[in-house]
Enzyme design. Sequence first.
Site, PDB file in Angstrom:
ATOM      1  N   GLU A  81       8.608  -3.971  13.132  1.00  0.00           N
ATOM      2  CA  GLU A  81       8.491  -2.836  12.204  1.00  0.00           C
ATOM      3  C   GLU A  81       7.241  -2.055  12.593  1.00  0.00           C
ATOM      4  O   GLU A  81       6.136  -2.605  12.572  1.00  0.00           O
ATOM      5  CB  GLU A  81       8.364  -3.364  10.766  1.00  0.00           C
ATOM      6  CG  GLU A  81       8.341  -2.257   9.737  1.00  0.00           C
ATOM      7  CD  GLU A  81       8.202  -2.787   8.307  1.00  0.00           C
ATOM      8  OE1 GLU A  81       7.580  -3.846   8.102  1.00  0.00           O
ATOM      9  OE2 GLU A  81       8.704  -2.118   7.391  1.00  0.00           O
ATOM     10  N   SER A  99       5.234  -6.926   3.288  1.00  0.00           N
ATOM     11  CA  SER A  99       5.795  -7.257   4.603  1.00  0.00           C
ATOM     12  C   SER A  99       6.568  -8.580   4.539  1.00  0.00           C
ATOM     13  O   SER A  99       6.329  -9.404   3.652  1.00  0.00           O
ATOM     14  CB  SER A  99       4.666  -7.360   5.620  1.00  0.00           C
ATOM     15  OG  SER A  99       3.759  -8.355   5.210  1.00  0.00           O
ATOM     16  N   LYS A 152      -1.203  -7.147  -9.475  1.00  0.00           N
ATOM     17  CA  LYS A 152      -2.193  -7.246  -8.386  1.00  0.00           C
ATOM     18  C   LYS A 152      -1.815  -6.164  -7.368  1.00  0.00           C
ATOM     19  O   LYS A 152      -0.956  -6.363  -6.517  1.00  0.00           O
ATOM     20  CB  LYS A 152      -2.123  -8.648  -7.767  1.00  0.00           C
ATOM     21  CG  LYS A 152      -3.381  -9.128  -7.066  1.00  0.00           C
ATOM     22  CD  LYS A 152      -3.842  -8.269  -5.912  1.00  0.00           C
ATOM     23  CE  LYS A 152      -2.992  -8.378  -4.678  1.00  0.00           C
ATOM     24  NZ  LYS A 152      -3.357  -7.415  -3.613  1.00  0.00           N
ATOM     25  N   PHE A 178       0.812  -1.226   0.000  1.00  0.00           N
ATOM     26  CA  PHE A 178       0.000   0.000   0.000  1.00  0.00           C
ATOM     27  C   PHE A 178       0.838   1.265   0.000  1.00  0.00           C
ATOM     28  O   PHE A 178       0.345   2.331  -0.358  1.00  0.00           O
ATOM     29  CB  PHE A 178      -0.953   0.005   1.215  1.00  0.00           C
ATOM     30  CG  PHE A 178      -0.286   0.388   2.508  1.00  0.00           C
ATOM     31  CD1 PHE A 178      -0.047   1.720   2.817  1.00  0.00           C
ATOM     32  CD2 PHE A 178       0.110  -0.569   3.437  1.00  0.00           C
ATOM     33  CE1 PHE A 178       0.583   2.085   4.008  1.00  0.00           C
ATOM     34  CE2 PHE A 178       0.724  -0.220   4.623  1.00  0.00           C
ATOM     35  CZ  PHE A 178       0.959   1.112   4.909  1.00  0.00           C
ATOM     36  N   GLU A 206      -4.965  -3.853  -2.201  1.00  0.00           N
ATOM     37  CA  GLU A 206      -6.407  -3.576  -2.161  1.00  0.00           C
ATOM     38  C   GLU A 206      -6.699  -2.284  -1.392  1.00  0.00           C
ATOM     39  O   GLU A 206      -7.784  -1.733  -1.499  1.00  0.00           O
ATOM     40  CB  GLU A 206      -7.173  -4.756  -1.544  1.00  0.00           C
ATOM     41  CG  GLU A 206      -6.845  -5.090  -0.090  1.00  0.00           C
ATOM     42  CD  GLU A 206      -5.609  -5.984   0.086  1.00  0.00           C
ATOM     43  OE1 GLU A 206      -4.636  -5.825  -0.681  1.00  0.00           O
ATOM     44  OE2 GLU A 206      -5.620  -6.813   1.003  1.00  0.00           O
ATOM     45  N   CYS A 261       9.671   1.510   3.616  1.00  0.00           N
ATOM     46  CA  CYS A 261      10.556   0.402   3.984  1.00  0.00           C
ATOM     47  C   CYS A 261      11.954   0.917   4.246  1.00  0.00           C
ATOM     48  O   CYS A 261      12.774   0.211   4.813  1.00  0.00           O
ATOM     49  CB  CYS A 261      10.575  -0.650   2.882  1.00  0.00           C
ATOM     50  SG  CYS A 261      11.388  -0.064   1.400  1.00  0.00           S
TER      51      CYS A 261
HETATM   52  P1  NAD Z   1       1.435  -6.639   2.954  1.00  0.00           P
HETATM   53  O1  NAD Z   1       2.470  -7.697   3.031  1.00  0.00           O
HETATM   54  O2  NAD Z   1       0.335  -6.669   3.949  1.00  0.00           O
HETATM   55  O3  NAD Z   1       0.730  -6.648   1.511  1.00  0.00           O
HETATM   56  C1  NAD Z   1       1.473  -6.638   0.323  1.00  0.00           C
HETATM   57  C2  NAD Z   1       0.681  -7.338  -0.781  1.00  0.00           C
HETATM   58  O4  NAD Z   1       0.464  -8.699  -0.404  1.00  0.00           O
HETATM   59  C3  NAD Z   1      -0.689  -6.726  -1.026  1.00  0.00           C
HETATM   60  O5  NAD Z   1      -0.928  -6.703  -2.403  1.00  0.00           O
HETATM   61  C4  NAD Z   1      -1.646  -7.677  -0.304  1.00  0.00           C
HETATM   62  O6  NAD Z   1      -2.896  -7.769  -0.943  1.00  0.00           O
HETATM   63  C5  NAD Z   1      -0.922  -9.004  -0.381  1.00  0.00           C
HETATM   64  N1  NAD Z   1      -1.148  -9.843   0.825  1.00  0.00           N
HETATM   65  C6  NAD Z   1      -1.329  -9.414   2.098  1.00  0.00           C
HETATM   66  N2  NAD Z   1      -1.455 -10.473   2.929  1.00  0.00           N
HETATM   67  C7  NAD Z   1      -1.336 -11.583   2.165  1.00  0.00           C
HETATM   68  C8  NAD Z   1      -1.377 -12.973   2.453  1.00  0.00           C
HETATM   69  N3  NAD Z   1      -1.552 -13.435   3.681  1.00  0.00           N
HETATM   70  N4  NAD Z   1      -1.223 -13.840   1.421  1.00  0.00           N
HETATM   71  C9  NAD Z   1      -1.040 -13.396   0.166  1.00  0.00           C
HETATM   72  N5  NAD Z   1      -0.998 -12.077  -0.161  1.00  0.00           N
HETATM   73  C10 NAD Z   1      -1.149 -11.180   0.827  1.00  0.00           C
HETATM   74  O7  NAD Z   1       2.220  -5.241   2.998  1.00  0.00           O
HETATM   75  P2  NAD Z   1       1.599  -3.790   3.103  1.00  0.00           P
HETATM   76  O8  NAD Z   1       1.075  -3.601   4.482  1.00  0.00           O
HETATM   77  O9  NAD Z   1       0.704  -3.508   1.958  1.00  0.00           O
HETATM   78  O10 NAD Z   1       2.911  -2.894   2.886  1.00  0.00           O
HETATM   79  C11 NAD Z   1       3.777  -2.530   3.925  1.00  0.00           C
HETATM   80  C12 NAD Z   1       4.965  -3.469   4.018  1.00  0.00           C
HETATM   81  O11 NAD Z   1       5.670  -3.488   2.791  1.00  0.00           O
HETATM   82  C13 NAD Z   1       5.976  -3.044   5.066  1.00  0.00           C
HETATM   83  O12 NAD Z   1       6.424  -4.179   5.763  1.00  0.00           O
HETATM   84  C14 NAD Z   1       7.099  -2.427   4.254  1.00  0.00           C
HETATM   85  O13 NAD Z   1       8.371  -2.444   4.876  1.00  0.00           O
HETATM   86  C15 NAD Z   1       7.068  -3.302   3.053  1.00  0.00           C
HETATM   87  N6  NAD Z   1       7.718  -2.665   1.911  1.00  0.00           N
HETATM   88  C16 NAD Z   1       8.941  -3.138   1.525  1.00  0.00           C
HETATM   89  C17 NAD Z   1       9.610  -2.539   0.480  1.00  0.00           C
HETATM   90  C18 NAD Z   1      10.957  -3.057   0.058  1.00  0.00           C
HETATM   91  O14 NAD Z   1      11.392  -2.716  -1.032  1.00  0.00           O
HETATM   92  N7  NAD Z   1      11.625  -3.870   0.872  1.00  0.00           N
HETATM   93  C19 NAD Z   1       9.044  -1.442  -0.194  1.00  0.00           C
HETATM   94  C20 NAD Z   1       7.783  -0.992   0.211  1.00  0.00           C
HETATM   95  C21 NAD Z   1       7.135  -1.616   1.269  1.00  0.00           C
END
Ligand code: NAD
Length: 505
Positions: free
Chosen positions: A391, A231, A178, A154, A181, A286
């Site tokens: 985090e 994450s 994808k 997000f 959401e 991140c």
């Molecule tokens: P998230 O892991 O909750 O979601 C990321 C994606 O995975 C979304 O599209 C979501 O729909 C999907 N998703 C969520 N739960 C899932 C599951 N159980 N099974 C399958 N798919 C699932 O992350 P977020 O809250 O949207 O974003 C924040 C996180 O992203 C933070 O931890 C941040 O550090 C990380 N991030 C990392 C980088 C990097 O380059 N390392 C860059 C940006 C964000």
Amino acid sequence: MTTNSTLLSPCPNLIDGAWVDPKGATSDVFNPSTGEVIAHAPVSGSAEINDAVEAASRAFPAWRETPAVERARIFFRFRQLVEASFDRLCACVSREHGKTLVEARGSLFRGLENIEYACGIPSLLMGDTLEIARGVDCESIHQPLGVCAGITPFNFPIMVPLWMFPVAIACGNTFVLKPSEKVPLGAVMLGQLLKDAGLPDGVFNIVHGGRASVDAILTHPKVRAISFVGSSPVARHIYETGTRHGKRVQANGGAKNYIVVMPDANVPKTIEALSTAAFGCAGERCMAGSTAITIGAAAARLLPDLVQAAKAIRIGRTDGENLTTQPDMGPVITAAHRDRVVELVSQSASEGAKIVCDGRGARVQDAPKGFYVGATIVDEVAHEMTIAREEVFGPVLNVMRMDDLDSAIELANRSQYGNGAAIFTQSGGAAREFKQRIKAGMVGINVGVPATMAMFPFTGWDDSFYGDLHIQGREGVQFFTQQKVVSTRWLGGTGPDAADVWRKE
Ligand code: NAD
């Protein structure tokens, strides 16, 4: 004040060049500045993923045959269109995510650079050639994989998708995105701009949804490669499941980034950098510098002014409804996330830390239902505390005090993550020691947020990355292509028609 924020934005899937409105369940998309619902995103599953993957698979043969220079030309046009729509795209990011316009612009510039990088694909795809023996030539060719997928978080609704699909598609692959959401609208705008740029139908598809759509991508036999950002627990799940199903996976995870401040650091510049690193984008990065480790006298020299600077940060709505007073910081993404951040801060106090700047009760007068947390500084944090290990992903800076650089490096290196780390010092020796020994993929020396730009890979380590080839730069091109090495020897013909025997007709 206008009432635009109450209008629902359309949020269709994009499959085979056609916008498809949601037929089944939808999830609410919020304007975090006000807490209002601004769109309903389709909760897609395996049927929609299958439609998109099949469309991408049908589009692949013609797209891979399209010369790299022609593919690049579409991205030159796309770049122009993104630039022409710059303000609209930034407004969308601010509205659905909560970034200030300045932050949204910054993220879009990073995204534009990725499109520009993809425009260089004719050069990036050039292989090597060498005469390897007398009369035998060897050449390497980089070919696309087929259908690739991107799953995005997000916190950067437009920038992170742009880390993935321009280079993937320019390499000759077709793509299914994808998006998160929570912020699906920026991706819809990008999809329309790609269509306007002349990308053939089916080459780029968007399917909205949550876990069910992700699981369908992970197991679909025609998906060859998956680029993921989110994450760490989800990144690990994507990597393990995707690779088990025979796919290439690059999965960027979460982070906990340390900034070491030496006693000789330039105080005003360090305060400015720490403030931006910890509170920029409301800490939802991140590469956020979420922990400052002060060495010796650095705490006393730095903290009083840092606390004043944090207290001066003005929070407010970022949704373009009140442009006369652009805030310094916007909301966090959801009410649940705000409550988690507040809870982690409260817990740190009960575990013995000192809250020296407290943003937990932050309110914005004209948006009482927005998801706000003010800038927060927690001092005297110890490694055992929950806030030191998890985090937080909110505008919270932990401060840890240590006596020397060795202890600081040792402490930072105990983290499960390894995304970024920075040091502020005037000493070349200290900086070199830090650069060599710190366990992190992206290092800043007097740079608070050492996030890499499009031409360099985004090199997280440990639980901040699962895979082999990172996103961006040459590694990104390698990830989305497979190499073929051809050895050629031309033999003398033995009959009058020998030169023509390879022809079908
Ligand atoms: P998230 O892991 O909750 O979601 C990321 C994606 O995975 C979304 O599209 C979501 O729909 C999907 N998703 C969520 N739960 C899932 C599951 N159980 N099974 C399958 N798919 C699932 O992350 P977020 O809250 O949207 O974003 C924040 C996180 O992203 C933070 O931890 C941040 O550090 C990380 N991030 C990392 C980088 C990097 O380059 N390392 C860059 C940006 C964000």
